[in-house]
Design an enzyme around this catalytic site. Structure first.
Site, mmCIF file in Angstrom:
data_model
loop_
_atom_site.group_PDB
_atom_site.id
_atom_site.type_symbol
_atom_site.label_atom_id
_atom_site.label_comp_id
_atom_site.label_asym_id
_atom_site.label_seq_id
_atom_site.Cartn_x
_atom_site.Cartn_y
_atom_site.Cartn_z
ATOM 1 N N GLU A 121 -1.143 -5.127 3.275
ATOM 2 C CA GLU A 121 -0.995 -4.378 4.524
ATOM 3 C C GLU A 121 -1.311 -5.315 5.683
ATOM 4 O OE1 GLU A 121 -2.008 0.069 4.902
ATOM 5 O OE2 GLU A 121 -3.449 -0.662 3.430
ATOM 6 N N GLY A 169 -2.741 -2.891 -2.293
ATOM 7 C CA GLY A 169 -1.555 -3.522 -1.741
ATOM 8 C C GLY A 169 -1.707 -4.280 -0.446
ATOM 9 N N SER A 221 -5.266 6.433 -1.932
ATOM 10 C CA SER A 221 -5.105 4.974 -1.972
ATOM 11 C C SER A 221 -6.325 4.302 -2.586
ATOM 12 C CB SER A 221 -4.897 4.444 -0.546
ATOM 13 O OG SER A 221 -4.802 3.036 -0.543
ATOM 14 N N SER A 222 -6.096 3.441 -3.567
ATOM 15 C CA SER A 222 -7.196 2.661 -4.155
ATOM 16 C C SER A 222 -7.667 1.635 -3.134
ATOM 17 C CB SER A 222 -6.729 1.937 -5.420
ATOM 18 O OG SER A 222 -6.389 2.840 -6.420
ATOM 19 N N SER A 269 0.830 -1.196 0.000
ATOM 20 C CA SER A 269 0.000 0.000 0.000
ATOM 21 C C SER A 269 0.869 1.252 0.000
ATOM 22 C CB SER A 269 -0.909 0.000 1.233
ATOM 23 O OG SER A 269 -1.726 1.129 1.248
ATOM 24 N N GLY A 270 0.530 2.204 -0.878
ATOM 25 C CA GLY A 270 1.279 3.454 -0.955
ATOM 26 C C GLY A 270 2.466 3.415 -1.890
ATOM 27 N N ASN A 283 -1.035 6.835 2.304
ATOM 28 C CA ASN A 283 -1.249 7.316 0.943
ATOM 29 C C ASN A 283 -2.496 8.197 0.921
ATOM 30 O OD1 ASN A 283 -1.496 7.652 -1.801
ATOM 31 N ND2 ASN A 283 -1.628 5.483 -2.297
ATOM 32 N N THR A 335 -1.551 2.755 -8.488
ATOM 33 C CA THR A 335 -2.622 3.380 -9.265
ATOM 34 C C THR A 335 -2.060 4.404 -10.243
ATOM 35 O OG1 THR A 335 -4.229 3.035 -7.500
ATOM 36 C CG2 THR A 335 -4.732 4.751 -9.091
#
Length: 530
Positions: A449, A447, A223-224, A171-172, A220, A176
């Site tokens: 996490e 992502g 973040s998606s 994540s981050g 993020n 995307t």
């Protein structure tokens, strides 16, 4: 004389073997072995880069032998497979040198592109850069997302086979954004031959999906919170003629809960920031601080983001994709109704086993008005549930906690159905205008996490990422090394972590998913009996 001195100095520099040792603060530290090591020795005599001597314990009961460092001449290579030693400290050091010393965020690892998120806008994605990469071979230019996109486009044409680009990472990491740049590349080099501006419509889906599917997290700001697979569809002349999107694992729990310093989906804040617009008067919106579902993270703003301006872009994208004003109005009504639902006050009765909605609750009134449902019925079913058996149907009261959970479940369900409806209308707008010849897919899965307490949704996300990691291992290590063996190329097999045991723990017979299924069946049977 000069040459002799250079050779002599080189020997002095290389007389010690250079290694990497683990470090609690820096992860890996560089060192040199200052005394010969013999098999069975329990101590390695090292010297750190700052000159500090260190006796490093090795052996079966302490540390393994340290990793060897690469020669300086190889450090900073744009392809990790060119390194003499390919292990964790070597990879991290090479990426660090490229990023900090050369400002290069991209590095190849064979057919894989490794990207570091710089957390700032870089001027390396303009039209002139796309033109520079167009028609070039992957190894002829500096590593770049455009090089990967060009390779996919070129192989689609040359081999007449569909292609896919997998964008993965924690994540981050910037997945995307990378997926958006890949789509922009295809839209530019494969522009439609007609005046339909299909490529503009494909790109217009991005602000909509970011509004309804992205949120601020601690790692993020954009973040998606869902995964998506977009197929860019091409004609036999390799011009874009349409696209299709599939989505996965929308994080529904974010609608009703956000951790500290996180936000709900962007669209809610965009609407609240635009509450004063005349067309939004009937939505009865307030500041995002005044709605429970948008204030749980205790931070409704993102630095440098203007939510009201972003709503304009979202509405423009809706219009470009042919979603009518009436449909847009309906979308915003449903979004506003979810916010009002979260503010409905449910009050516990004295017995603790039943509850009721506060008298003349204005937010419940707004919710019913916006969705066109009967106020009396909604008031009743927020606090009651229906149980059906084989012969009878019972209506039971719910405790305050149960009613709040049911209300939140309703909010999540409404949002998920609306999300799917919007995706369906985007796909309808992007539908290919003529016969599909080939496509390039771009997978942007959100992502890995891990938190102190992980939800079932996060478990599913991490499971999907483990499967992607297995795919990565299969392509980068297993298949490549099998090819070397078939061709009888001298090669020392790379030892890598195989995550199959982790996947088996989840999906094999009597794995976690099996056990969860069984538990659900038992609980369903229990409730149907009692």
């Amino acid at each position: 004389m000069v040459m002799d001195r250079i050779v002599q100095d080189h020997r002095v520099q290389e007389q010690f073997t250079r290694v990497w040792i683990p470090d609690q603060d820096e992860v890996w530290k560089a060192a040199e072995i200052t005394r010969d090591y013999k098999e069975g020795d329990l101590v390695l005599h090292l010297q750190l880069e700052d000159g500090t001597p260190l006796e490093y314990q090795v052996g079966p009961k302490s540390n393994a032998l340290p990793f060897l460092r690469n020669p300086d001449i190889l450090v900073g290579e744009n392809d990790l497979t060119a390194l003499s030693y390919l292990h964790e400290p070597a990879v991290l050091h090479n990426l660090r040198v490229r990023f900090l010393e050369s400002n290069n965020i991209y590095t190849y690892c064979g057919i894989v592109l490794v990207a570091i998120n710089p957390y700032e806008q870089l001027q390396i994605y303009g039209e002139e850069v796309i033109t520079a990469y167009n028609g070039q071979n992957m190894g002829d230019m500096d590593p770049h997302i455009f090089a990967v996109a060009e390779e996919a486009y070129k192989q689609m044409i040359r081999d007449e086979k569909n292609q896919s680009i997998i964008v993965s990472g924690e994540s981050g990491a910037g997945k995307t954004v990378s997926a958006k740049y890949a789509m922009r590349y295809f839209a530019t080099v494969g522009g439609s031959s007609s005046d339909a501006n299909v490529e503009e419509k494909v790109l217009a889906s991005n602000p909509i999906m970011e509004a309804i599917g992205n949120a601020k997290t601690t790692r993020n700001d954009n973040s998606s919170r869902f995964g998506k697979y977009i197929q860019i569809v091409f004609s036999k002349h390799y011009h874009i003629i349409g696209a299709n999107m599939r989505t996965y694992l929308l994080e529904k729990s974010r609608v009703v809960f956000q951790a500290e310093d996180e936000r709900n989906y962007h669209i809610f804040y965009q609407l609240c920031a635009s509450a004063s617009l005349p067309e939004f008067k009937e939505l009865s919106l307030m500041s995002a601080e005044d709605f429970t579902y948008t204030s749980l993270g205790e931070n409704i703003f993102i630095d440098g983001v203007n939510d009201a301006e972003d709503l304009k872009k979202t509405r423009e994208a809706f219009t470009l994709l042919g979603i009518k004003e009436s449909s847009q109005s309906g979308i915003f009504k449903i979004m506003a109704s979810i916010l009002h639902l979260g503010n409905v006050e449910i009050i516990s009765e004295r017995d603790g086993e039943s509850c009721h909605v506060g008298r003349n609750d204005v937010h419940l009134q707004h919710f019913c008005r916006l969705l066109g449902v009967e106020l009396k019925q909604m008031d009743h079913w927020l606090c009651h549930r229906k149980l059906a058996t084989a012969s009878e149907t019972y209506v039971k009261t719910m405790s305050c906690k149960q009613a709040n959970n049911a209300r939140d479940a309703l909010a999540k369900h409404i949002y998920a159905r609306l999300f799917d409806w919007i995706v369906g209308h985007i796909n309808k707008a992007l539908q290919a205008s003529s016969k599909q010849h080939s496509f390039i897919g771009v997978l942007d899965i959100y992502g890995f996490e891990t938190f102190e307490v992980n939800s079932f949704e996060q478990f599913c996300i991490n499971y999907a990422n483990e499967k992607l990691q297995q795919q990565f291992n299969s392509h980068v290590f297993k298949l490549e090394q099998d090819e070397y063996m078939k061709e009888n190329i001298p090669w020392t097999l790379i030892d890598f972590y195989d995550n199959q045991p982790c996947i088996d723990l989840i999906e094999a017979r009597l794995g976690i998913l099996d056990l969860l299924d069984e538990e659900c069946k038992v609980r369903t049977y229990f409730f149907s009996r009692f």
